[in-house]
Structures are given as structure tokens and as C-alpha cells.
Motif scaffolding. Structure first.
Motif, PDB file in Angstrom:
ATOM      1  N   GLU A   1       0.790  -1.221   0.033  1.00 15.21           N
ATOM      2  CA  GLU A   1      -0.022   0.114   0.017  1.00 15.21           C
ATOM      3  C   GLU A   1       0.738   1.320  -0.065  1.00 15.21           C
ATOM      4  OE1 GLU A   1      -2.426  -0.628   3.451  1.00 15.21           O
ATOM      5  OE2 GLU A   1      -3.841  -1.701   2.512  1.00 15.21           O
ATOM      6  N   GLN A   2       1.974   1.288   0.925  1.00 19.66           N
ATOM      7  CA  GLN A   2       2.731   2.549   0.888  1.00 19.66           C
ATOM      8  C   GLN A   2       3.743   2.800  -0.098  1.00 19.66           C
ATOM      9  OE1 GLN A   2       1.648   4.786   2.912  1.00 19.66           O
ATOM     10  NE2 GLN A   2       0.057   3.613   3.521  1.00 19.66           N
ATOM     11  N   LEU A   3       4.397   1.502  -0.718  1.00 15.89           N
ATOM     12  CA  LEU A   3       5.486   1.626  -1.498  1.00 15.89           C
ATOM     13  C   LEU A   3       5.059   1.302  -3.034  1.00 15.89           C
ATOM     14  CD1 LEU A   3       8.270   0.404   0.581  1.00 15.89           C
ATOM     15  CD2 LEU A   3       7.628   2.685   0.383  1.00 15.89           C
TER      16      LEU A   3
ATOM     17  N   GLY B   1       9.669   8.158   3.374  1.00 20.39           N
ATOM     18  CA  GLY B   1      10.586   7.897   4.290  1.00 20.39           C
ATOM     19  C   GLY B   1      10.382   6.685   5.268  1.00 20.39           C
ATOM     20  N   LEU B   2      11.758   6.279   5.402  1.00 20.16           N
ATOM     21  CA  LEU B   2      11.569   5.071   6.530  1.00 20.16           C
ATOM     22  C   LEU B   2      10.928   5.265   7.782  1.00 20.16           C
ATOM     23  CD1 LEU B   2      15.375   3.588   5.930  1.00 20.16           C
ATOM     24  CD2 LEU B   2      13.011   2.787   5.209  1.00 20.16           C
ATOM     25  N   ALA B   3      11.030   6.388   8.519  1.00 15.22           N
ATOM     26  CA  ALA B   3      10.322   6.622   9.870  1.00 15.22           C
ATOM     27  C   ALA B   3       8.833   6.624   9.737  1.00 15.22           C
ATOM     28  CB  ALA B   3      10.979   7.985  10.239  1.00 15.22           C
ATOM     29  N   GLU B   4       8.433   7.142   8.397  1.00 17.73           N
ATOM     30  CA  GLU B   4       6.815   7.305   8.145  1.00 17.73           C
ATOM     31  C   GLU B   4       6.755   5.554   7.842  1.00 17.73           C
ATOM     32  OE1 GLU B   4       3.778   9.448   5.298  1.00 17.73           O
ATOM     33  OE2 GLU B   4       5.847   9.878   4.964  1.00 17.73           O
ATOM     34  N   LEU B   5       7.294   5.238   7.241  1.00 16.85           N
ATOM     35  CA  LEU B   5       6.982   3.641   6.763  1.00 16.85           C
ATOM     36  C   LEU B   5       6.887   2.807   7.810  1.00 16.85           C
ATOM     37  CD1 LEU B   5       6.485   1.573   4.486  1.00 16.85           C
ATOM     38  CD2 LEU B   5       9.012   1.245   4.292  1.00 16.85           C
ATOM     39  N   ASP B   6       8.028   2.897   8.749  1.00 20.56           N
ATOM     40  CA  ASP B   6       7.885   2.268  10.105  1.00 20.56           C
ATOM     41  C   ASP B   6       6.617   2.646  10.705  1.00 20.56           C
ATOM     42  OD1 ASP B   6      10.362   1.130   9.476  1.00 20.56           O
ATOM     43  OD2 ASP B   6      11.645   2.320  10.821  1.00 20.56           O
ATOM     44  N   ALA B   7       6.165   3.613  10.942  1.00 19.79           N
ATOM     45  CA  ALA B   7       5.225   3.967  11.432  1.00 19.79           C
ATOM     46  C   ALA B   7       3.598   3.371  10.974  1.00 19.79           C
ATOM     47  CB  ALA B   7       4.773   5.776  11.555  1.00 19.79           C
ATOM     48  N   PHE B   8       3.751   3.264   9.775  1.00 23.24           N
ATOM     49  CA  PHE B   8       2.534   2.514   8.919  1.00 23.24           C
ATOM     50  C   PHE B   8       2.782   1.164   9.477  1.00 23.24           C
ATOM     51  CE2 PHE B   8       2.234   6.212   6.001  1.00 23.24           C
ATOM     52  CZ  PHE B   8       1.012   6.515   6.167  1.00 23.24           C
ATOM     53  N   VAL B   9       3.746   0.594   9.412  1.00 18.37           N
ATOM     54  CA  VAL B   9       3.959  -0.943   9.795  1.00 18.37           C
ATOM     55  C   VAL B   9       3.585  -1.251  11.180  1.00 18.37           C
ATOM     56  CG1 VAL B   9       5.604  -2.854  10.088  1.00 18.37           C
ATOM     57  CG2 VAL B   9       5.777  -1.465   8.032  1.00 18.37           C
ATOM     58  N   ALA B  10       4.164  -0.339  11.913  1.00 23.49           N
ATOM     59  CA  ALA B  10       3.718  -0.464  13.618  1.00 23.49           C
ATOM     60  C   ALA B  10       2.157  -0.474  13.581  1.00 23.49           C
ATOM     61  CB  ALA B  10       4.543   0.483  14.279  1.00 23.49           C
ATOM     62  N   GLY B  11       1.708   0.511  13.196  1.00 21.05           N
ATOM     63  CA  GLY B  11       0.021   0.647  13.357  1.00 21.05           C
ATOM     64  C   GLY B  11      -0.461  -0.534  12.547  1.00 21.05           C
ATOM     65  N   ALA B  12      -0.127  -1.302  11.347  1.00 24.35           N
ATOM     66  CA  ALA B  12      -0.809  -2.046  10.863  1.00 24.35           C
ATOM     67  C   ALA B  12      -0.668  -3.383  12.012  1.00 24.35           C
ATOM     68  CB  ALA B  12      -0.243  -2.544   9.622  1.00 24.35           C
ATOM     69  N   LEU B  13       0.479  -3.583  12.489  1.00 19.75           N
ATOM     70  CA  LEU B  13       0.753  -4.823  13.506  1.00 19.75           C
ATOM     71  C   LEU B  13      -0.147  -4.440  14.532  1.00 19.75           C
ATOM     72  CD1 LEU B  13       4.439  -4.534  12.853  1.00 19.75           C
ATOM     73  CD2 LEU B  13       2.849  -6.700  12.462  1.00 19.75           C
ATOM     74  N   ALA B  14      -0.284  -3.150  15.212  1.00 19.39           N
ATOM     75  CA  ALA B  14      -1.254  -3.209  16.221  1.00 19.39           C
ATOM     76  C   ALA B  14      -2.416  -3.658  15.904  1.00 19.39           C
ATOM     77  CB  ALA B  14      -1.160  -1.410  16.824  1.00 19.39           C
ATOM     78  N   LEU B  15      -3.058  -3.582  14.832  1.00 20.69           N
ATOM     79  CA  LEU B  15      -4.275  -3.950  14.351  1.00 20.69           C
ATOM     80  C   LEU B  15      -4.299  -5.511  13.956  1.00 20.69           C
ATOM     81  CD1 LEU B  15      -5.405  -0.730  12.364  1.00 20.69           C
ATOM     82  CD2 LEU B  15      -5.993  -1.128  14.652  1.00 20.69           C
TER      83      LEU B  15
ATOM     84  N   ILE C   1      10.415  -8.348   2.415  1.00 18.00           N
ATOM     85  CA  ILE C   1      11.113  -7.447   1.662  1.00 18.00           C
ATOM     86  C   ILE C   1      10.443  -6.878   0.522  1.00 18.00           C
ATOM     87  CG2 ILE C   1      13.603  -7.243   0.696  1.00 18.00           C
ATOM     88  CD1 ILE C   1      14.117 -10.109   1.975  1.00 18.00           C
ATOM     89  N   ALA C   2      10.351  -5.665   0.294  1.00 20.59           N
ATOM     90  CA  ALA C   2       9.755  -4.865  -0.787  1.00 20.59           C
ATOM     91  C   ALA C   2      10.928  -4.856  -1.677  1.00 20.59           C
ATOM     92  CB  ALA C   2       9.310  -3.438  -0.067  1.00 20.59           C
ATOM     93  N   ARG C   3      10.529  -5.364  -3.062  1.00 19.36           N
ATOM     94  CA  ARG C   3      11.602  -5.486  -4.044  1.00 19.36           C
ATOM     95  C   ARG C   3      11.068  -4.541  -5.462  1.00 19.36           C
ATOM     96  NH1 ARG C   3      14.926  -9.846  -4.602  1.00 19.36           N
ATOM     97  NH2 ARG C   3      15.860  -8.146  -5.738  1.00 19.36           N
ATOM     98  N   PHE C   4      11.959  -3.896  -6.034  1.00 24.42           N
ATOM     99  CA  PHE C   4      11.586  -3.029  -6.987  1.00 24.42           C
ATOM    100  C   PHE C   4      12.507  -3.309  -8.252  1.00 24.42           C
ATOM    101  CE2 PHE C   4      11.010  -1.177  -3.032  1.00 24.42           C
ATOM    102  CZ  PHE C   4       9.577  -0.371  -3.023  1.00 24.42           C
ATOM    103  N   ASP C   5      11.930  -3.170  -9.260  1.00 24.11           N
ATOM    104  CA  ASP C   5      12.637  -3.419 -10.805  1.00 24.11           C
ATOM    105  C   ASP C   5      13.945  -2.674 -10.759  1.00 24.11           C
ATOM    106  OD1 ASP C   5      11.515  -0.860 -11.269  1.00 24.11           O
ATOM    107  OD2 ASP C   5      10.423  -1.686 -13.071  1.00 24.11           O
ATOM    108  N   TRP C   6      14.239  -1.587  -9.888  1.00 22.55           N
ATOM    109  CA  TRP C   6      15.433  -0.673 -10.129  1.00 22.55           C
ATOM    110  C   TRP C   6      16.403  -1.118  -8.840  1.00 22.55           C
ATOM    111  CZ3 TRP C   6      15.641   1.036  -5.168  1.00 22.55           C
ATOM    112  CH2 TRP C   6      14.451   1.491  -4.316  1.00 22.55           C
ATOM    113  N   ASP C   7      16.017  -2.180  -7.863  1.00 20.10           N
ATOM    114  CA  ASP C   7      16.726  -2.520  -6.966  1.00 20.10           C
ATOM    115  C   ASP C   7      17.961  -3.085  -7.482  1.00 20.10           C
ATOM    116  OD1 ASP C   7      16.748  -5.512  -6.243  1.00 20.10           O
ATOM    117  OD2 ASP C   7      15.178  -4.950  -5.210  1.00 20.10           O
ATOM    118  N   SER C   8      19.139  -3.299  -6.564  1.00 18.59           N
ATOM    119  CA  SER C   8      20.563  -3.883  -7.185  1.00 18.59           C
ATOM    120  C   SER C   8      20.415  -5.174  -7.364  1.00 18.59           C
ATOM    121  CB  SER C   8      21.550  -3.498  -5.923  1.00 18.59           C
ATOM    122  OG  SER C   8      21.161  -4.252  -4.737  1.00 18.59           O
ATOM    123  N   HIS C   9      19.546  -5.790  -7.110  1.00 21.41           N
ATOM    124  CA  HIS C   9      19.764  -7.297  -7.414  1.00 21.41           C
ATOM    125  C   HIS C   9      18.479  -7.944  -8.232  1.00 21.41           C
ATOM    126  CE1 HIS C   9      22.693  -7.199  -4.421  1.00 21.41           C
ATOM    127  NE2 HIS C   9      23.037  -8.407  -4.427  1.00 21.41           N
ATOM    128  N   PHE C  10      17.437  -7.086  -8.245  1.00 19.96           N
ATOM    129  CA  PHE C  10      16.153  -7.622  -8.866  1.00 19.96           C
ATOM    130  C   PHE C  10      16.495  -8.071 -10.513  1.00 19.96           C
ATOM    131  CE2 PHE C  10      11.810  -7.414 -11.066  1.00 19.96           C
ATOM    132  CZ  PHE C  10      11.065  -7.811 -10.030  1.00 19.96           C
TER     133      PHE C  10
END
Length: 129
Positions: free
Chosen positions: A58-60, A114-128, A82-91
Motif C-alpha cells: 500500500e505504501q511503496l 521515508g523510512l520513519a513514516e514507513l515504520d509508523a505505518f508498519v507498526a500501526g498495521a501490526l497493532a491492528l 522484503i519490498a523489491r523494485f525493478d530498480w533495486d540492485s539485485h532484482f
């Protein structure tokens, strides 16, 4: 970096510059194999894995999300999400495979948020979850 925990599970973001949207769902109790968990524990584990995966999607808007429970080096149950992207170093290779390209400016700079915002979304989803 610890994001969330309860009596049975914890979720961390792995500090990996090449793969910044890399999380682990880790059992708090020593168990080597997924099948050693009781059915409710397996359901809870997959609920947490799905909450992390859904948030990354949803976020990335990644090209793909990789899920793995290897434990070859450390025989303690943990899932890699692990979120993967067609531009990442190994994809499209696994992150443990051969590098395919360099990522100018670094991988974290290419994420939609940003990672701080992503972490907050992940933590919020885990709380639910």
C-alpha cells in the motif's frame, strides 16, 4: 530496529542500505520450524507477515514482495518480508544473489515515503493485526 512486539512475536526493520524496506517477523520463543507452532500460533504469525506485506504494498507500490523463512544460519523461526523494485540492485535475483546494477543515490532515496513514516505505518498495521 524494533518496531513492535508482544509476548510471542517481534517485528524489526533490518538495517540494510541496499534493501531499506526489509522487515523480519521473529518468534520470541525458540522454535526452528514453522510446523512446530500450534495452529493458532501459525495463524498469528501469518497474520503479522501479511500485515507487513500489505503495508509495503500500500505504501511503496513495490514490483514484488519477497517472503522467506530460511533459518539456515540461525535455526530460530523468523520470516523475511522484503519490498523489491525493478530498480533495486539485485532484482529479479534474490537479495542474497548476484548484484545486477548499482542504485544511484541509494535505495532509501528511491522509496515513495521515508523510512520513519514507513515504520509508523508498519507498526500501526501490526497493532491492528
Amino acid at each position: 530496529m524494533l518496531l513492535w512486539s508482544d509476548a510471542h512475536w517481534r517485528v524489526v526493520r533490518v538495517d540494510d542500505a541496499g534493501f531499506p524496506a526489509f522487515y523480519r517477523v521473529i518468534s520470541q520463543h525458540h522454535v526452528a520450524e514453522f510446523s512446530q507452532l500450534l495452529a493458532p500460533e501459525r495463524q498469528r504469525c501469518m497474520g503479522l507477515v501479511c500485515a507487513v506485506e500489505r503495508t509495503l504494498i500500500e505504501q511503496l507500490h513495490p514490483t514484488k514482495v519477497n517472503l522467506a523463512a530460511l533459518g539456515n544460519v540461525v535455526p530460530h523461526l523468523h520470516w523475511h518480508v522484503i519490498a523489491r523494485f525493478d530498480w533495486d540492485s539485485h532484482f529479479p535475483q534474490p537479495i542474497w544473489g548476484a548484484r545486477q546494477r548499482d542504485v544511484p543515490a541509494g535505495a532509501a532515496a528511491r522509496l515513495r515515503i521515508g523510512l520513519a513514516e514507513l515504520d509508523a505505518f508498519v507498526a500501526g498495521a501490526l497493532a491492528l493485526a
